[in-house]
Design an enzyme around this catalytic site. Structure first.
Site, PDB file in Angstrom:
ATOM      1  N   LYS A  14       0.840  -1.213   0.000  1.00 48.24           N
ATOM      2  CA  LYS A  14       0.000   0.000   0.000  1.00 48.24           C
ATOM      3  C   LYS A  14       0.874   1.261   0.000  1.00 48.24           C
ATOM      4  CE  LYS A  14      -2.122  -1.321   3.823  1.00 48.24           C
ATOM      5  NZ  LYS A  14      -1.470  -2.629   4.069  1.00 48.24           N
ATOM      6  N   ARG A  88     -10.032   0.183   8.572  1.00 50.43           N
ATOM      7  CA  ARG A  88      -9.570  -1.177   8.839  1.00 50.43           C
ATOM      8  C   ARG A  88     -10.612  -2.018   9.552  1.00 50.43           C
ATOM      9  NH1 ARG A  88      -3.683  -0.167   8.846  1.00 50.43           N
ATOM     10  NH2 ARG A  88      -2.756  -2.174   9.292  1.00 50.43           N
ATOM     11  N   ARG A 127      11.881  -5.415   4.618  1.00 56.04           N
ATOM     12  CA  ARG A 127      11.520  -3.996   4.472  1.00 56.04           C
ATOM     13  C   ARG A 127      12.449  -3.097   5.295  1.00 56.04           C
ATOM     14  NH1 ARG A 127       5.560  -1.963   5.503  1.00 56.04           N
ATOM     15  NH2 ARG A 127       5.834  -3.043   7.480  1.00 56.04           N
ATOM     16  N   ARG A 160      10.933  -1.711  11.033  1.00 57.10           N
ATOM     17  CA  ARG A 160       9.806  -1.470  11.935  1.00 57.10           C
ATOM     18  C   ARG A 160       9.757  -2.526  13.030  1.00 57.10           C
ATOM     19  NH1 ARG A 160       4.614  -0.144   8.266  1.00 57.10           N
ATOM     20  NH2 ARG A 160       3.675  -1.506   9.831  1.00 57.10           N
ATOM     21  N   ARG A 171      -0.675  -9.803  12.802  1.00 51.99           N
ATOM     22  CA  ARG A 171      -1.262  -8.772  11.938  1.00 51.99           C
ATOM     23  C   ARG A 171      -2.092  -9.409  10.827  1.00 51.99           C
ATOM     24  NH1 ARG A 171       4.152  -5.960  10.504  1.00 51.99           N
ATOM     25  NH2 ARG A 171       2.973  -4.691   9.018  1.00 51.99           N
TER      26      ARG A 171
END
Ligand code: AP5
Ligand code: MG
Length: 213
Positions: A14, A88, A127, A160, A171
């Site tokens: 996203k 969400r 990431r 992160r 998640r």
């Protein structure tokens, strides 16, 4: 005021897609980025949010809806908002409809990035992000020119705290339980445009730009 929602599981891309839409006049609104900024500034909201985010749980609806309400309050009539990671939950989706309605705005499109769990784990494990400008990288799929350093502003890249295997699993579970039902919610309004997010970054960005650019 017009709005587009980017919907999809954690790590689907996203934020990566949003980067190219900003150049097309969209205002990128990532509730995750807004919350991480509160954490960085060590506000009361940030401290409360961090405990939940580190466990892969959602921040309460009223907190995130409050952030969006504030943003709309400061907005202008011609604004084009690109929501990333919001709404969400069904409650958030209904609140967003209410807020947009109260401004005589329109929700134009819901772009759904479809990506299976194994690809997600690979993406989130590699990431790296810039804590200043929020640009997203991947050590293999989208590396910065110099390892560990942001191309845009030279800031040291970070991992992160929620990108560890246990939190990623949590998640994904929370997404399936609380966010995936939004697909049906928006399909009933005929707003959903699915995109195969397993393609390369360039291909996914091109597909989204073709729809919205
Ligand atoms: P948030 O920050 O929104 O995280 P998320 O939804 O889990 O999504 P991510 O940011 O992890 O992934 P992304 O889809 O943006 O992927 P990216 O482009 O980075 O939220 C974090 C937390 O905040 C939540 O868990 C919750 O606690 C809280 N929160 C936030 N909003 C909330 C709300 N509305 N209500 C309640 N709580 C809320 O890409 C991932 C990686 O893959 C990158 O390395 C990238 O380079 C790479 N990549 C991207 N696309 C491709 C591709 N096509 N091919 C190969 N690699 C790719
Ligand atoms: Mg993101």
């Amino acid at each position: 005021m017009n709005a587009v929602v980017l919907l999809g599981p954690p790590g689907a891309g996203k934020g990566t897609v949003a980067e190219v839409l900003v150049g097309k006049g969209y205002k990128h609104v990532s509730t995750g980025d807004l919350l991480r900024e509160q954490i960085r500034q060590e506000t009361a909201l940030g401290i409360e949010a961090k405990a939940l985010m580190d466990q892969g749980k959602f921040v309460p609806d009223d907190v995130v809806v409050g952030m969006i309400r504030e943003l709309f309050g400061a907005g202008k009539p011609g604004d084009k908002f690109l929501f990333d990671g919001f709404p969400r939950t069904l409650v958030q989706a209904e609140k967003l409809d209410e807020l947009i309605g109260s401004l005589n705005g329109n929700l134009d499109e819901v772009v759904l990035l479809e990506c299976p769990a194994d690809a997600i784990v690979e993406r989130l494990s590699g990431r790296r992000s810039c804590p200043e400008c929020k640009t997203v990288y991947h050590v293999t799929f989208n590396p910065p020119k110099e390892a560990g350093v942001c191309d845009v502003d030279g800031t040291e890249l970070i991992r992160r705290d929620d990108d560890n295997p246990e939190t990623i699993r949590q998640r994904l579970t929370v997404y399936a339980e609380q966010t995936a039902p939004l697909i049906t919610y928006y399909e009933a309004k005929d707003l959903v445009h699915p995109i195969d997010a397993t393609q390369s970054i360039e291909q996914v960005r091109a597909a989204v730009l073709e729809k919205l650019g």
